[in-house]
Write a protein that holds these residues in place. Structure first.
Motif, PDB file in Angstrom:
ATOM      1  N   GLN A   1      -9.688  14.820  17.301  1.00 22.20           N
ATOM      2  CA  GLN A   1      -8.270  14.618  17.022  1.00 22.20           C
ATOM      3  C   GLN A   1      -7.714  13.552  17.954  1.00 22.20           C
ATOM      4  N   LEU A   2      -7.078  12.532  17.360  1.00 19.76           N
ATOM      5  CA  LEU A   2      -6.468  11.488  18.175  1.00 19.76           C
ATOM      6  C   LEU A   2      -5.323  12.049  19.003  1.00 19.76           C
ATOM      7  N   ILE A   3      -4.536  12.915  18.380  1.00 21.97           N
ATOM      8  CA  ILE A   3      -3.446  13.603  19.073  1.00 21.97           C
ATOM      9  C   ILE A   3      -3.597  15.094  18.827  1.00 21.97           C
ATOM     10  N   ASN A   4      -3.657  15.895  19.900  1.00 21.57           N
ATOM     11  CA  ASN A   4      -3.739  17.338  19.744  1.00 21.57           C
ATOM     12  C   ASN A   4      -2.385  17.896  19.350  1.00 21.57           C
ATOM     13  N   THR A   5      -2.395  19.002  18.681  1.00 27.59           N
ATOM     14  CA  THR A   5      -1.144  19.623  18.221  1.00 27.59           C
ATOM     15  C   THR A   5      -1.024  21.022  18.813  1.00 27.59           C
ATOM     16  N   PRO A   6      -0.636  21.126  20.100  1.00 25.33           N
ATOM     17  CA  PRO A   6      -0.548  22.430  20.754  1.00 25.33           C
ATOM     18  C   PRO A   6       0.710  23.176  20.350  1.00 25.33           C
ATOM     19  N   ASP A   7       0.722  24.443  20.704  1.00 30.28           N
ATOM     20  CA  ASP A   7       1.916  25.258  20.494  1.00 30.28           C
ATOM     21  C   ASP A   7       2.960  24.829  21.524  1.00 30.28           C
TER      22      ASP A   7
ATOM     23  N   GLN B   1      -0.318  13.181  13.397  1.00 38.77           N
ATOM     24  CA  GLN B   1       0.560  14.208  13.949  1.00 38.77           C
ATOM     25  C   GLN B   1       0.162  15.607  13.490  1.00 38.77           C
ATOM     26  N   GLN B   2      -0.413  15.703  12.301  1.00 44.39           N
ATOM     27  CA  GLN B   2      -0.815  16.995  11.764  1.00 44.39           C
ATOM     28  C   GLN B   2      -2.218  17.406  12.214  1.00 44.39           C
ATOM     29  N   GLY B   3      -2.841  16.600  13.066  1.00 44.89           N
ATOM     30  CA  GLY B   3      -4.134  16.966  13.630  1.00 44.89           C
ATOM     31  C   GLY B   3      -5.327  16.493  12.844  1.00 44.89           C
ATOM     32  N   GLU B   4      -5.168  15.409  12.099  1.00 43.41           N
ATOM     33  CA  GLU B   4      -6.281  14.860  11.331  1.00 43.41           C
ATOM     34  C   GLU B   4      -7.463  14.540  12.252  1.00 43.41           C
ATOM     35  N   VAL B   5      -8.654  14.934  11.846  1.00 47.89           N
ATOM     36  CA  VAL B   5      -9.851  14.766  12.657  1.00 47.89           C
ATOM     37  C   VAL B   5     -10.610  13.521  12.213  1.00 47.89           C
ATOM     38  N   GLY B   6     -11.018  12.733  13.199  1.00 48.45           N
ATOM     39  CA  GLY B   6     -11.817  11.547  12.922  1.00 48.45           C
ATOM     40  C   GLY B   6     -13.187  11.662  13.552  1.00 48.45           C
ATOM     41  N   ARG B   7     -13.843  10.524  13.753  1.00 46.81           N
ATOM     42  CA  ARG B   7     -15.178  10.523  14.338  1.00 46.81           C
ATOM     43  C   ARG B   7     -15.116  10.069  15.798  1.00 46.81           C
ATOM     44  N   THR B   8     -15.962  10.673  16.639  1.00 51.33           N
ATOM     45  CA  THR B   8     -15.993  10.332  18.053  1.00 51.33           C
ATOM     46  C   THR B   8     -17.399  10.574  18.591  1.00 51.33           C
ATOM     47  N   THR B   9     -17.717   9.925  19.679  1.00 48.58           N
ATOM     48  CA  THR B   9     -19.018  10.152  20.324  1.00 48.58           C
ATOM     49  C   THR B   9     -19.001  11.380  21.221  1.00 48.58           C
ATOM     50  N   SER B  10     -17.817  11.955  21.450  1.00 52.91           N
ATOM     51  CA  SER B  10     -17.718  13.141  22.294  1.00 52.91           C
ATOM     52  C   SER B  10     -18.367  14.331  21.595  1.00 52.91           C
ATOM     53  N   SER B  11     -18.946  15.227  22.392  1.00 54.29           N
ATOM     54  CA  SER B  11     -19.601  16.414  21.840  1.00 54.29           C
ATOM     55  C   SER B  11     -18.661  17.603  21.732  1.00 54.29           C
TER      56      SER B  11
ATOM     57  N   ALA C   1       0.808  -1.223   0.000  1.00 54.89           N
ATOM     58  CA  ALA C   1       0.000   0.000   0.000  1.00 54.89           C
ATOM     59  C   ALA C   1       0.837   1.268   0.000  1.00 54.89           C
ATOM     60  N   GLY C   2       2.165   1.136  -0.152  1.00 55.14           N
ATOM     61  CA  GLY C   2       3.019   2.319  -0.134  1.00 55.14           C
ATOM     62  C   GLY C   2       3.155   2.918   1.244  1.00 55.14           C
ATOM     63  N   ASN C   3       3.433   2.070   2.242  1.00 57.16           N
ATOM     64  CA  ASN C   3       3.608   2.476   3.640  1.00 57.16           C
ATOM     65  C   ASN C   3       2.432   3.312   4.148  1.00 57.16           C
ATOM     66  N   PRO C   4       1.205   2.770   4.145  1.00 57.54           N
ATOM     67  CA  PRO C   4       0.050   3.539   4.637  1.00 57.54           C
ATOM     68  C   PRO C   4       0.154   3.896   6.109  1.00 57.54           C
ATOM     69  N   SER C   5       0.888   3.082   6.901  1.00 59.25           N
ATOM     70  CA  SER C   5       1.042   3.404   8.328  1.00 59.25           C
ATOM     71  C   SER C   5       1.780   4.713   8.509  1.00 59.25           C
ATOM     72  N   ASP C   6       2.764   4.956   7.647  1.00 58.64           N
ATOM     73  CA  ASP C   6       3.486   6.225   7.723  1.00 58.64           C
ATOM     74  C   ASP C   6       2.580   7.391   7.365  1.00 58.64           C
ATOM     75  N   VAL C   7       1.747   7.171   6.347  1.00 54.94           N
ATOM     76  CA  VAL C   7       0.820   8.210   5.926  1.00 54.94           C
ATOM     77  C   VAL C   7      -0.190   8.506   7.039  1.00 54.94           C
ATOM     78  N   LEU C   8      -0.702   7.423   7.648  1.00 53.03           N
ATOM     79  CA  LEU C   8      -1.672   7.584   8.736  1.00 53.03           C
ATOM     80  C   LEU C   8      -1.058   8.303   9.925  1.00 53.03           C
ATOM     81  N   TRP C   9       0.143   7.904  10.310  1.00 56.48           N
ATOM     82  CA  TRP C   9       0.817   8.522  11.452  1.00 56.48           C
ATOM     83  C   TRP C   9       1.115   9.991  11.188  1.00 56.48           C
ATOM     84  N   GLN C  10       1.495  10.316   9.974  1.00 60.17           N
ATOM     85  CA  GLN C  10       1.759  11.703   9.622  1.00 60.17           C
ATOM     86  C   GLN C  10       0.481  12.538   9.725  1.00 60.17           C
ATOM     87  N   ALA C  11      -0.627  11.958   9.254  1.00 58.87           N
ATOM     88  CA  ALA C  11      -1.905  12.668   9.330  1.00 58.87           C
ATOM     89  C   ALA C  11      -2.314  12.904  10.773  1.00 58.87           C
TER      90      ALA C  11
END
Length: 327
Positions: A60-66, A44-54, A32-42
């Motif tokens: 964001q799985l990982i927040n990207t603070p200053d 780290q960059q704050g990619e948003v997914g789905r959650t039951t939280s309001s 798949a062309g190292n999809p794990s690397d692509v996923l991990w990079q996303a």
């Protein structure tokens, strides 16, 4: 009997491809062309997914603070907090050793003048006791890595932290309540006056040597030093309270990660200032000013203390007939 061994056999056949992939974890990534690397990079960059939280940023799985907030707290604010407490204590101990306490020049009169009501005394301790506990627990939480861990080790730091955190959280509520009541109720006696400048010029008359010796500057109900402490407490107590609410109740405030870190920084910075002033206030009342502690124990002060340290206020209540002695 046939059915008994057929089901395990079918399960084994179905699992063989998965077992083969598990034996060679690089297979899927290579295909798949190292999809794990692509996923991990996303991530780290704050990619948003789905959650039951309001709450929005929980997607964001990982927040990207200053990240600039983190060294500011650990490298600057943590040692500054320790310095504001232990440094000011050291300065006052040295001052007392060199200067001595400020004595009543005419001694104690034995006549106690009404100064604070029972309600005022209660309000003072409502704010003072939580404030002291917040300073001590905050010291562990903010500077424990610099003070506790080098001396007692990580296990001791973890134990102290486990105790300090809930105490710090619970004491926040009475502190904020005391801060609010004092800010409103006592403000009328904390208005700056012209003679406050003269009070600062002679350091309140507390110096026992040189040209400052024997000086008794004018002071109203609150002297210039007390007014400075009061307004510092009002302003920075507000910063502590607002930032504390953000940190205590994130489920209601719903702050972003950067806002949470900013609240943490402002909370610590304001606490440094309040801590330094608190040390001065405590030493002035208990050690430096003879007879000063009586005010916040009984609500009364010695008449000679009132004349020496708050002469304008004493003259006012004597002139308008509100001077009241303890029975």
């Amino acid at each position: 009997m046939f059915k008994n061994w057929l089901k395990p056999l079918l399960a084994l056949v179905i699992m063989l491809p998965a077992l083969a992939l598990a034996a060679d974890p690089g297979t899927v990534a290579e295909q798949a062309g190292n999809p794990s690397d692509v996923l991990w990079q996303a991530i780290q960059q704050g990619e948003v997914g789905r959650t039951t939280s309001s709450i929005g940023h929980h997607g964001q799985l990982i927040n990207t603070p200053d990240e600039r907030f983190l060294p500011l707290r650990s490298d600057w604010l943590a040692p500054a907090f320790a310095l504001s407490l232990f440094g000011m204590i050291g300065v006052f101990i040295l001052f007392i050793l060199v200067n001595g306490a400020s004595k009543l020049h005419d001694g104690f009169s034995g006549k106690m003048v009404f100064r604070w009501s029972k309600a005022d005394v209660a309000i003072h301790w409502l704010g003072a006791i939580p404030c002291l506990l917040l300073i001590l627990t905050g010291l562990v939480l903010l500077t424990g890595r610099l003070i506790v861990e080098p001396l007692l080790g990580q296990q001791a730091l973890a134990s102290f932290g486990a105790f300090a955190k809930p105490v710090h959280d619970y004491m926040a509520i009475p502190f904020m309540l005391g801060w609010l009541i004092m800010s409103i109720k006592w403000a009328k006696n904390q208005i700056p006056a012209k003679y406050d400048i003269d009070w600062f010029m002679v350091v309140g008359g507390y110096i026992n040597f040189g040209p400052f010796k024997g000086k008794h500057p004018d002071a109203g109900f609150a002297n210039a030093g007390e007014k400075l402490w009061f307004w510092a407490f009002v302003i920075f107590g507000a910063v502590i309270s607002v930032s504390g609410v953000i940190l205590l109740f994130p489920e209601y405030v719903e702050p972003s990660r950067n806002l949470s870190l900013l609240a943490l920084i402002l909370h610590a910075a304001a606490a440094i200032i309040v801590t330094a002033f608190s040390v001065v206030h405590i030493f002035m009342a208990t050690v430096l000013s003879e007879g000063g502690m009586d005010c916040m124990v009984s609500g009364y002060c010695d008449e000679n203390w009132a004349k020496q340290h708050h002469n304008v206020w004493y003259d006012e209540i004597k002139a308008d007939g509100t001077l009241k002695y303890k029975d």
